[in-house]
Motif scaffolding. Structure first.
Motif, PDB file in Angstrom:
ATOM      1  N   ARG A 116      23.317 127.950   4.345  1.00  8.17           N
ATOM      2  CA  ARG A 116      22.706 128.969   3.625  1.00  8.17           C
ATOM      3  C   ARG A 116      22.707 130.094   4.079  1.00  8.17           C
ATOM      4  NH1 ARG A 116      17.920 130.161   0.874  1.00  8.17           N
ATOM      5  NH2 ARG A 116      16.532 131.982   1.650  1.00  8.17           N
ATOM      6  N   GLU A 117      22.641 130.550   5.452  1.00  9.24           N
ATOM      7  CA  GLU A 117      22.652 131.725   6.052  1.00  9.24           C
ATOM      8  C   GLU A 117      24.098 132.382   6.201  1.00  9.24           C
ATOM      9  OE1 GLU A 117      20.201 133.654   7.169  1.00  9.24           O
ATOM     10  OE2 GLU A 117      19.107 132.009   6.206  1.00  9.24           O
ATOM     11  N   PRO A 118      25.115 131.587   6.315  1.00 15.09           N
ATOM     12  CA  PRO A 118      26.447 132.292   6.143  1.00 15.09           C
ATOM     13  C   PRO A 118      26.669 132.470   4.828  1.00 15.09           C
ATOM     14  CG  PRO A 118      26.646 130.244   7.503  1.00 15.09           C
ATOM     15  CD  PRO A 118      25.299 130.147   6.964  1.00 15.09           C
ATOM     16  N   MET A 119      26.184 131.865   3.682  1.00 10.00           N
ATOM     17  CA  MET A 119      26.368 131.958   2.384  1.00 10.00           C
ATOM     18  C   MET A 119      25.706 133.521   2.050  1.00 10.00           C
ATOM     19  SD  MET A 119      24.986 130.155  -1.088  1.00 10.00           S
ATOM     20  CE  MET A 119      23.315 130.323  -0.577  1.00 10.00           C
ATOM     21  N   LEU A 120      24.576 133.671   2.564  1.00 14.84           N
ATOM     22  CA  LEU A 120      23.873 134.890   2.172  1.00 14.84           C
ATOM     23  C   LEU A 120      24.335 135.955   2.723  1.00 14.84           C
ATOM     24  CD1 LEU A 120      20.176 133.536   2.384  1.00 14.84           C
ATOM     25  CD2 LEU A 120      21.437 134.121   0.304  1.00 14.84           C
ATOM     26  N   GLU A 121      24.733 135.804   4.121  1.00 15.09           N
ATOM     27  CA  GLU A 121      25.612 137.161   4.771  1.00 15.09           C
ATOM     28  C   GLU A 121      26.761 137.263   4.088  1.00 15.09           C
ATOM     29  OE1 GLU A 121      26.176 135.906   8.671  1.00 15.09           O
ATOM     30  OE2 GLU A 121      24.234 135.740   9.398  1.00 15.09           O
ATOM     31  N   ARG A 122      27.416 136.434   3.516  1.00 11.81           N
ATOM     32  CA  ARG A 122      28.892 136.818   2.745  1.00 11.81           C
ATOM     33  C   ARG A 122      28.305 137.286   1.566  1.00 11.81           C
ATOM     34  NH1 ARG A 122      33.968 138.358   2.832  1.00 11.81           N
ATOM     35  NH2 ARG A 122      35.088 137.109   1.049  1.00 11.81           N
ATOM     36  N   LEU A 123      27.329 136.924   0.838  1.00  8.65           N
ATOM     37  CA  LEU A 123      26.945 137.292  -0.504  1.00  8.65           C
ATOM     38  C   LEU A 123      26.380 138.886  -0.424  1.00  8.65           C
ATOM     39  CD1 LEU A 123      25.467 134.407  -2.283  1.00  8.65           C
ATOM     40  CD2 LEU A 123      27.459 135.454  -2.849  1.00  8.65           C
ATOM     41  N   ALA A 124      25.647 139.059   0.610  1.00 12.57           N
ATOM     42  CA  ALA A 124      25.205 140.260   0.916  1.00 12.57           C
ATOM     43  C   ALA A 124      26.228 141.466   1.236  1.00 12.57           C
ATOM     44  CB  ALA A 124      24.259 140.328   2.037  1.00 12.57           C
ATOM     45  N   ALA A 125      27.438 141.087   1.900  1.00 15.85           N
ATOM     46  CA  ALA A 125      28.297 141.859   2.301  1.00 15.85           C
ATOM     47  C   ALA A 125      29.223 142.244   0.969  1.00 15.85           C
ATOM     48  CB  ALA A 125      29.261 141.296   3.440  1.00 15.85           C
ATOM     49  N   LEU A 126      29.355 141.078   0.178  1.00 15.67           N
ATOM     50  CA  LEU A 126      30.173 141.245  -1.071  1.00 15.67           C
ATOM     51  C   LEU A 126      29.541 142.168  -2.004  1.00 15.67           C
ATOM     52  CD1 LEU A 126      31.566 137.761  -1.677  1.00 15.67           C
ATOM     53  CD2 LEU A 126      32.908 139.730  -0.829  1.00 15.67           C
TER      54      LEU A 126
END
Length: 230
Positions: A116-126
């Protein structure tokens, strides 16, 4: 005064409507196609076909001055390229998967996993937003989980349009699926801005590519600047 080219284009469009016996869309049909309108800034936004199509004619019409008709083979080639679909069965199977939440289910599973957290970090960056904004946008104002439903339901529309152009399904079936996707979208999302953000979130989750995500944001922003309606 219209330029000669613009005048010829309008004349061709009127002849296409007349000779193909197209009828004016209902308000519900127009509302449904609005969900797909950001993809096209052409004059072919208020017909099931997003480009003049040979499938509308039982016999080839006289050539048009300003455009060529897209053929069923052209449409099928486009479906194969973007969807991997070239048959009626393939189209109907994809409809089932999209209405079942093809990408939303995957996102929901990832949202309760250790990813969850790595996914949200990646999506937030994108998307160039905060993680908290993404988390907030996965629920409507009424507390309905939105997951990636805009991305799933949006995809019903262009695929159904292409399936009609390719001659894989009758016009009524294409409209049935498009209107179903529209009704769900209007029930889930509070306004067009929320729908577009969720669509972009789903696209970012699916593509995982910054260049593609930025390009889509720019296209949608250009559209909403011109047509801020729901």
């Amino acid at each position: 005064m219209l330029s000669r080219a613009a005048s010829a284009g309008a004349r061709d469009q009127r002849r296409y409507y007349r000779e193909s016996d197209l009828q004016r869309l209902s308000d519900e049909q127009r509302a449904a196609l609005q969900l797909d309108a950001w993809r096209s800034l052409t004059d072919w936004r208020e017909t099931l076909e997003d480009w003049p199509a040979a499938i509308r004619f039982s016999e080839p019409p006289a050539p048009f001055e300003t455009f060529q008709l897209v053929t069923p083979a052209d449409a099928k080639e486009n479906m194969d390229k973007w969807w991997g679909v070239v048959t009626t069965e393939g189209y109907r199977g994809m409809m089932e998967r999209l209405f079942e939440g093809m990408h939303s289910v995957e996102f929901a599973v990832a949202s309760v996993s250790e990813q969850r957290e790595p996914m949200l970090e990646r999506l937030a960056a994108l998307l160039e937003v905060s993680k908290s904004e993404i988390a907030a946008k996965t629920y409507s104002a009424d507390g309905v989980p939105t997951l990636l439903w805009a991305f799933d339901l949006f995809r019903v529309i262009p695929l159904s349009r292409d399936a009609f152009l390719a001659g894989l399904v009758p016009e009524a079936e294409a409209w049935d699926n498009i209107l179903r996707a529209s009704r769900w979208s209007h029930a889930i999302f509070d306004d067009l801005g929320d729908f577009h953000f969720n669509l972009r979130l789903g696209h970012a989750f699916w593509s995982n590519d910054y260049a593609q995500v930025r390009e889509r944001r720019e296209i949608i922003e250009a559209y909403t600047a011109r047509t801020p309606k729901w």
